[in-house]
Design an enzyme around this catalytic site. Structure first.
Site, PDB file in Angstrom:
ATOM      1  CG  HIS A  14      -1.875   1.121   1.279  1.00  0.00           C
ATOM      2  ND1 HIS A  14      -3.209   0.932   1.572  1.00  0.00           N
ATOM      3  CD2 HIS A  14      -1.731   2.454   1.071  1.00  0.00           C
ATOM      4  CE1 HIS A  14      -3.839   2.098   1.546  1.00  0.00           C
ATOM      5  NE2 HIS A  14      -2.952   3.041   1.243  1.00  0.00           N
ATOM      6  CG  HIS A  16      -0.643   7.042  -0.935  1.00  0.00           C
ATOM      7  ND1 HIS A  16      -1.852   7.209  -1.570  1.00  0.00           N
ATOM      8  CD2 HIS A  16      -0.914   6.351   0.203  1.00  0.00           C
ATOM      9  CE1 HIS A  16      -2.809   6.662  -0.842  1.00  0.00           C
ATOM     10  NE2 HIS A  16      -2.266   6.125   0.240  1.00  0.00           N
ATOM     11  CE  LYS A  97      -7.686   2.232  -0.604  1.00  0.00           C
ATOM     12  NZ  LYS A  97      -6.581   3.116  -0.324  1.00  0.00           N
ATOM     13  CG  HIS A 136      -9.711   4.556   3.384  1.00  0.00           C
ATOM     14  ND1 HIS A 136      -8.544   5.281   3.482  1.00  0.00           N
ATOM     15  CD2 HIS A 136     -10.428   4.877   4.490  1.00  0.00           C
ATOM     16  CE1 HIS A 136      -8.569   6.009   4.588  1.00  0.00           C
ATOM     17  NE2 HIS A 136      -9.709   5.789   5.217  1.00  0.00           N
ATOM     18  CG  HIS A 170      -5.074   2.052   5.800  1.00  0.00           C
ATOM     19  ND1 HIS A 170      -6.403   2.062   6.101  1.00  0.00           N
ATOM     20  CD2 HIS A 170      -4.952   2.773   4.666  1.00  0.00           C
ATOM     21  CE1 HIS A 170      -7.058   2.774   5.192  1.00  0.00           C
ATOM     22  NE2 HIS A 170      -6.187   3.205   4.307  1.00  0.00           N
ATOM     23  CG  ASP A 242      -1.740   4.658   3.997  1.00  0.00           C
ATOM     24  OD1 ASP A 242      -1.721   5.108   2.837  1.00  0.00           O
ATOM     25  OD2 ASP A 242      -2.607   4.978   4.827  1.00  0.00           O
TER      26      ASP A 242
HETATM   27  O1  DOR Z   1      -3.425   9.366   5.888  1.00  0.00           O
HETATM   28  C1  DOR Z   1      -3.724   9.041   4.756  1.00  0.00           C
HETATM   29  N1  DOR Z   1      -3.150   9.624   3.674  1.00  0.00           N
HETATM   30  N2  DOR Z   1      -4.639   8.098   4.574  1.00  0.00           N
HETATM   31  C2  DOR Z   1      -5.107   7.795   3.368  1.00  0.00           C
HETATM   32  O2  DOR Z   1      -5.956   6.956   3.286  1.00  0.00           O
HETATM   33  C3  DOR Z   1      -4.653   8.516   2.165  1.00  0.00           C
HETATM   34  C4  DOR Z   1      -3.339   9.095   2.374  1.00  0.00           C
HETATM   35  C5  DOR Z   1      -2.951  10.098   1.322  1.00  0.00           C
HETATM   36  O3  DOR Z   1      -3.140   9.808   0.138  1.00  0.00           O
HETATM   37  O4  DOR Z   1      -2.436  11.158   1.678  1.00  0.00           O
HETATM   38 ZN    ZN Z   2      -3.348   5.018   1.551  1.00  0.00          ZN
END
Ligand code: DOR
Ligand code: ZN
Length: 339
Positions: A14, A16, A97, A136, A170, A242
């Site tokens: 997971h 980003h 997702k 999520h 998460h 995450d």
């Molecule tokens: O804290 C988070 N940030 N939780 C998420 O689900 C998305 C993520 C983000 O993309 O910044």
């Molecule tokens: Zn995330």
């Protein structure tokens, strides 16, 4: 000689990576230490079709240069994806997702209201095509209760689509750990930060914006339940950082963006945590082997040699502040071998 441990093909299930300059900054930091990662689709606009997905994958590949790293791509869930579309994109993607609308960063185009009947055609097609569904899982209720309030939806989905692999992303609560045990087709990712902190660390003293994320860290007993399944490398759980970078000025601000940046420091901190709990022998399963089995993937070869030797966690990576910036970790990455 300092103690060492070798992790074969570490995976971050997971992640980003964002886009443009942020992508160029953070992608190499994951690509260096991991064999692959599940890449989240919550860009602006979100990744919702084949061209967008392929173009994003190419931008990621460009950003990581020569590193051996497989980006496992995902689509942003939409309830109008039909069988034909999903069949045409299946080979390019590892999961879809699902975000409830507005629940977190860039999720405004997510699912409104959660009427499972409306989602049925897409979910049936995913089930038939064997495409995992990552969720999520939070309601729009009181912030500490959101994940628990979402559990009935997980249960409904798991029982209505028994062949669909559903990944509770998460997880942060003991209740989610219990739900995981009740349904064969439920799996979960667990972050590093939710294994290390509770709400007290975020807001119990001075407010710590770099620990603020969604779902928010919960109670000590929740953290304990997460530790229990992670440290025993329960076969239904896998590591998903995450890691969610935001520029410093959007974290240290009156309206703080949600997300904790951990990708480049996750492996040493996990080694430290697992050693502290006499569970180093479970680290390989938690960081890679369980995920390979759950997703049925064989990531590119990479051996990461971790060594028990102190490392200073950087104060920043460009304009991104990592978790535990300026603190120490008793493990470090000694060497990376790409076969
Ligand atoms: O804290 C988070 N940030 N939780 C998420 O689900 C998305 C993520 C983000 O993309 O910044
Ligand atoms: Zn995330």
């Amino acid at each position: 000689m300092a103690k060492e441990i070798i992790i074969d093909k570490p995976l971050d299930m997971h992640l980003h990576l964002r886009d443009t300059q942020m992508l160029n900054l953070v992608a190499p930091l994951s690509a260096k230490y991991f064999s692959g990662a599940i890449i989240m689709p919550n860009l602006i606009p979100p990744v919702t079709d084949k061209d967008m997905l392929i173009a994003y994958r190419e931008r990621i590949k460009k950003a990581i240069g020569d590193e051996i790293f497989k980006p496992y791509m995902t689509l942003f869930f939409k309830s109008d994806y039909d069988y034909k579309f999903l069949e045409s994109i299946k080979d390019e993607l590892s999961a879809i997702k699902l975000y409830p609308a507005g629940i977190t960063t860039n999720s405004e185009g997510g699912v409104e209201g959660f009427d499972i009947e409306k989602l049925k055609p897409t979910l049936e097609a995913m089930s038939e095509l064997n495409i995992p569904l990552c969720i999520h899982g939070e309601s729009n209720g009181f912030v500490m209760d959101r994940e628990a309030e979402f559990i009935p939806i997980y249960e409904k989905l798991a029982s209505s689509f028994p062949k669909l692999k559903i990944i509770m992303e998460h997880i942060t609560t003991a209740k989610s750990v219990e739900a995981l045990e009740r349904y064969e087709n439920l799996y979960a990712t667990i972050t590093l930060h939710h294994l290390l902190i509770t709400l007290d660390d975020v807001a119990g003293g001075m407010l710590k914006p770099h620990l603020f994320c969604k779902p928010i860290a919960k109670r000590p007993e929740d953290r304990k339940a997460l530790l229990k399944v992670a440290l025993s490398a329960h076969p239904k759980v896998m590591f998903g950082s995450d890691s969610a970078p935001h520029p410093k000025h959007t974290k240290e601000a009156p309206g703080c963006a949600a997300g904790v940046f951990t990708a480049p420091i996750a492996l040493p901190l996990l080694a430290e945590l697992f050693e502290e709990h006499n569970a180093l022998d479970k680290l390989q399963d938690f960081i890679s082997t369980n995920a390979q089995k759950i997703y049925n993937i064989t990531p590119p070869s990479k051996l990461v040699i971790l060594q028990k030797k102190q490392m200073d966690i950087p104060l920043s990576y460009g304009d991104i502040v990592p978790m535990m910036a300026g603190e120490k970790c008793s493990w470090r990455i000694k060497e990376i071998k790409v076969k």
